[in-house]
Design an enzyme around this catalytic site. Structure first.
Site, PDB file in Angstrom:
ATOM      1  N   ASP A  48     -59.984  12.045  26.530  1.00 12.15           N
ATOM      2  CA  ASP A  48     -60.330  12.470  25.178  1.00 12.15           C
ATOM      3  C   ASP A  48     -59.661  11.611  24.101  1.00 12.15           C
ATOM      4  OD1 ASP A  48     -61.292  14.815  23.412  1.00 12.15           O
ATOM      5  OD2 ASP A  48     -59.163  14.665  22.904  1.00 12.15           O
TER       6      ASP A  48
ATOM      7  N   GLU B 185     -63.478   8.583  25.696  1.00 12.27           N
ATOM      8  CA  GLU B 185     -64.077   8.919  24.413  1.00 12.27           C
ATOM      9  C   GLU B 185     -63.373   8.053  23.382  1.00 12.27           C
ATOM     10  OE1 GLU B 185     -64.726  12.623  21.321  1.00 12.27           O
ATOM     11  OE2 GLU B 185     -62.777  12.122  22.107  1.00 12.27           O
TER      12      GLU B 185
ATOM     13  N   HIS C 278     -71.369  17.555  23.728  1.00  9.98           N
ATOM     14  CA  HIS C 278     -70.989  18.848  23.146  1.00  9.98           C
ATOM     15  C   HIS C 278     -70.565  18.748  21.688  1.00  9.98           C
ATOM     16  CE1 HIS C 278     -67.341  16.834  24.131  1.00  9.98           C
ATOM     17  NE2 HIS C 278     -66.652  17.711  23.429  1.00  9.98           N
ATOM     18  N   ASP C 279     -70.448  17.540  21.148  1.00  8.17           N
ATOM     19  CA  ASP C 279     -70.070  17.358  19.745  1.00  8.17           C
ATOM     20  C   ASP C 279     -71.257  16.924  18.882  1.00  8.17           C
ATOM     21  OD1 ASP C 279     -67.362  17.925  20.247  1.00  8.17           O
ATOM     22  OD2 ASP C 279     -66.874  15.830  20.643  1.00  8.17           O
TER      23      ASP C 279
ATOM     24  N   ASP D 175     -62.091  16.858  31.923  1.00  7.61           N
ATOM     25  CA  ASP D 175     -61.827  16.374  30.574  1.00  7.61           C
ATOM     26  C   ASP D 175     -60.306  16.385  30.371  1.00  7.61           C
ATOM     27  OD1 ASP D 175     -62.169  15.753  27.879  1.00  7.61           O
ATOM     28  OD2 ASP D 175     -63.896  17.087  27.699  1.00  7.61           O
TER      29      ASP D 175
HETATM   30  O1  TEU Z   1     -63.179  14.986  20.140  1.00  9.85           O
HETATM   31  C1  TEU Z   1     -62.367  14.086  19.454  1.00  9.85           C
HETATM   32  C2  TEU Z   1     -63.098  13.361  18.420  1.00  9.85           C
HETATM   33  O2  TEU Z   1     -62.765  12.239  18.153  1.00  9.85           O
HETATM   34  C3  TEU Z   1     -64.281  14.058  17.780  1.00  9.85           C
HETATM   35  O3  TEU Z   1     -63.836  15.171  17.078  1.00  9.85           O
HETATM   36  C4  TEU Z   1     -65.030  13.163  16.887  1.00  9.85           C
HETATM   37  O4  TEU Z   1     -64.252  12.775  15.795  1.00  9.85           O
HETATM   38  C5  TEU Z   1     -66.256  13.843  16.365  1.00  9.85           C
HETATM   39  O5  TEU Z   1     -66.958  14.414  17.427  1.00  9.85           O
HETATM   40  C6  TEU Z   1     -67.181  12.873  15.682  1.00  9.85           C
HETATM   41  O6  TEU Z   1     -68.303  13.551  15.254  1.00  9.85           O
HETATM   42  C7  TEU Z   1     -62.596  15.783  21.099  1.00  9.85           C
HETATM   43  C8  TEU Z   1     -63.640  16.752  21.616  1.00  9.85           C
HETATM   44  O7  TEU Z   1     -64.756  16.064  22.118  1.00  9.85           O
HETATM   45  C9  TEU Z   1     -64.036  17.725  20.540  1.00  9.85           C
HETATM   46  O8  TEU Z   1     -64.936  18.685  21.032  1.00  9.85           O
HETATM   47  C10 TEU Z   1     -62.786  18.413  20.016  1.00  9.85           C
HETATM   48  O9  TEU Z   1     -63.114  19.265  18.958  1.00  9.85           O
HETATM   49  C11 TEU Z   1     -61.765  17.376  19.550  1.00  9.85           C
HETATM   50  O10 TEU Z   1     -61.474  16.477  20.610  1.00  9.85           O
HETATM   51  C12 TEU Z   1     -60.485  18.009  19.075  1.00  9.85           C
HETATM   52  O11 TEU Z   1     -59.983  18.943  19.947  1.00  9.85           O
END
Ligand code: TEU
Ligand code: CA
Length: 564
Positions: free
Chosen positions: A200, A259, A332-333, A98
């Site tokens: 990311d 992403e 994971h989100d 990542d």
């Molecule tokens: O995610 C970036 C991001 O765009 C997400 O926070 C998104 O807005 C959200 O999931 C929508 O529901 C990355 C990582 O995947 C996330 O785990 C981190 O928290 C984030 O960066 C910030 O560090």
């Protein structure tokens, strides 16, 4: 389309902190991952994506990186990673990391040096901007709530920019020397045997460096989501990534999955395909539909099968002429898909098998998220103290600030929290479900002692064994090409509880049908067929008719020469 090494493969994502702990400190690690490689290989997956494992103070579980060339000691060492790469390779599995390139941790050397003053050579790697009269430069709102601006200690009216926590200062991608450093970093990892990257938050790098602010959005406090700036300036992103590609992963043939939240449909042709910036991009259409113009978890609806289907159908059709997308059910989100997209009576193993079926045969490179293959549902959190995720905690504050009681705010997290995906993976029925011999960093799923890997290994009808069959079918002979890059043709969307589509290519044709209603249904097929795989026993084909029981899905081969 040119055939790259990663085409036709199925990927698996693990959240290393929650996958397997090897040393009893309650935190999953690389040695635990190595130990479980036989399990990962048994799924049939060939790309393994690890969430951030780099050195990090942990403001956002490893997404705040203080050294991109060091491994977080909680997770392991570089030697462990080298061993993981080598052992995985023996099993035909490529590792992707990542890569978080739009911001660093505030503990990163570059940021510390940038703080030294205006003349510091690293100053321009970040955004330092003056406010006026004690107010920040503009009204943009962070992804996690609150202003994107944080006061620089000891300096009057000077702020730095952060889109997530204040410990994650945004990097200035308009600085050429910084971009060179990023290419060097990527090449350094490729030299170590990493096969590619998940990149990311790729849309966040574009900025209007005059920081004029934007009209207040629907939150109603005068602020505007930073994501709106991304949308406005999105067209600047491709050239920045083309340059990165040219100097690093492009010539090396590495696999990249972006992403890409807030991706404009009309930019997709620049992001995927042979000439695109990336190998593929995750499909977040369903998630974006749910979040669209809503200020926070407290105002989002729960997902539905229809939202999942319509989002994927849209993206499948849009990307088909351009390249490959990466379909997901979870990551994971996200909350667990079985709980999020299905209705109450279906949030069980049967629902998980049906949902897994309609997901697995979408066009592109599918990513399975750890625990999805067990049919894990959301975890029940009894209090806010059981939640670790920084975003969930902010959303809890957000909801209570908008008039919800603590009980209501917790109920909202029990639907939407990112921690549903992050509870430790249950391995067996020993204490802490075999995840750790110590105290797990996050609570275990309430059904960990029954829904675990060991129990499902024993059961031929388990979700786990069914997922293995799904992956195996996806890779079987000419089907592999058909399912990866063949045509995608949507079926009728008249019924919100049906997800039906056709895949065709490499001399093969299949219809994938999911019946998420509460009744048996009959489906008209495009030709005479035979069932290749079904998620319930109540499925039969007679000529061109498929009869399918409730909460069931089937993959039907349409026999050559018998389609119309
Ligand atoms: O995610 C970036 C991001 O765009 C997400 O926070 C998104 O807005 C959200 O999931 C929508 O529901 C990355 C990582 O995947 C996330 O785990 C981190 O928290 C984030 O960066 C910030 O560090
Ligand atoms: Ca550990």
């Amino acid at each position: 389309m040119h055939k790259a090494w990663w085409q036709g493969k199925v990927a698996y994502q693990i959240y290393p902190r929650s996958f397997k702990d090897s040393n009893g400190d309650g935190i999953g690690d690389l040695r635990g991952t190595i130990e479980k490689l036989p399990y990962i290989a048994s799924l049939g997956v060939e790309i393994l994506y690890l969430n951030p494992i780099f050195a990090s103070p942990g403001a956002d579980n490893g997404y705040d990186i203080s050294d991109y060339r060091k491994i977080n000691p909680q997770v392991g060492t570089l030697a462990d990673l080298d061993e993981l790469i080598a052992r995985a390779k023996e099993r035909g599995i490529s590792i992707i990391l990542d890569m978080v390139l739009s911001y660093t941790s505030c503990e990163h050397e570059l940021f510390k040096r940038a703080l030294l003053g205006r003349k510091a050579p690293e100053r321009d790697f970040y955004y330092f901007v003056r406010g006026s009269n004690g107010r920040p430069p503009d009204n943009l709102r962070s992804f996690f709530g609150g202003s994107v601006w944080e006061r620089v200690p000891g300096e009057e009216d000077l702020y730095y920019l952060h889109y997530f926590t204040k410990e994650q200062p945004e990097l200035n991608w308009y600085n050429e020397r910084l971009r060179e450093r990023m290419s060097d970093l990527i090449n350094w990892w490729l030299d170590r045997g990493i096969a590619g990257f998940r990149l990311d938050a790729i849309m966040n790098v574009v900025k209007d460096r005059t920081f004029p602010g934007l009209p207040p959005d629907e939150l109603g406090d005068g602020s505007c989501a930073a994501a709106r700036m991304n949308a406005k300036l999105a067209a600047q992103a491709p050239s920045l990534y083309q340059e990165l590609k040219k100097h690093s992963y492009g010539p090396r043939g590495a696999f990249t999955v972006a992403e890409a939240f807030g991706l404009n449909d009309n930019l997709l042709d620049q992001f995927i395909g042979d000439e695109g910036c990336f190998s593929t991009v995750f499909d977040f259409t369903a998630r974006e539909t749910i979040e669209k113009n809503r200020p926070g978890y407290y105002a989002y609806p729960k997902g539905t099968l229809k939202i999942y289907r319509d989002g994927n159908f849209h993206m499948q059709q849009l990307t088909s002429p351009l390249g490959l997308v990466a379909p997901i059910l979870e990551n994971h989100d996200e909350p667990r898909a079985v709980s999020f997209y299905l209705e109450e009576g279906q949030q069980n193993a049967q629902g998980a098998r049906a949902l897994g079926t309609v997901f697995m045969f979408l066009r592109g490179i599918p990513f399975i998220y750890q625990g999805q293959e067990l049919g894990l549902t959301n975890t029940h959190f009894d209090s806010i103290e059981e939640i670790d995720d920084v975003q969930s905690k902010n959303e809890y504050r957000n909801a209570t600030a908008h008039g919800f009681t603590k009980e209501q705010a917790l109920a909202i997290l029990n639907v939407h929290s990112r921690d549903h995906a992050r509870t430790p993976l249950p391995w067996d029925d020993s204490p802490h479900a075999g995840f750790t011999t110590g105290r797990p960093w996050l609570k275990l799923h309430q059904d960990a002692l029954s829904l675990n890997v060991a129990a499902q290994e024993q059961d031929p009808g388990s979700v786990l064994n069914y997922y293995r069959a799904l992956v195996a079918l996806r890779k079987r002979g000419a089907w592999q090409e058909c399912f990866c890059s063949g045509d995608f043709i949507p079926g009728s969307t008249a019924d919100d509880h049906v997800m039906h589509y056709l895949r065709k290519g490499a001399g093969k044709c299949a219809e994938i049908v999911g019946n998420f209603s509460t009744k048996e249904r009959v489906f008209e097929l495009s030709g005479e067929g035979r069932i290749l795989l079904c998620s319930i026993p109540e499925a039969r084909v007679e000529g061109r008719r498929l009869t399918l029981g409730a909460t069931g899905a089937a993959v039907v081969e349409i026999l050559p020469g018998r389609s119309s």
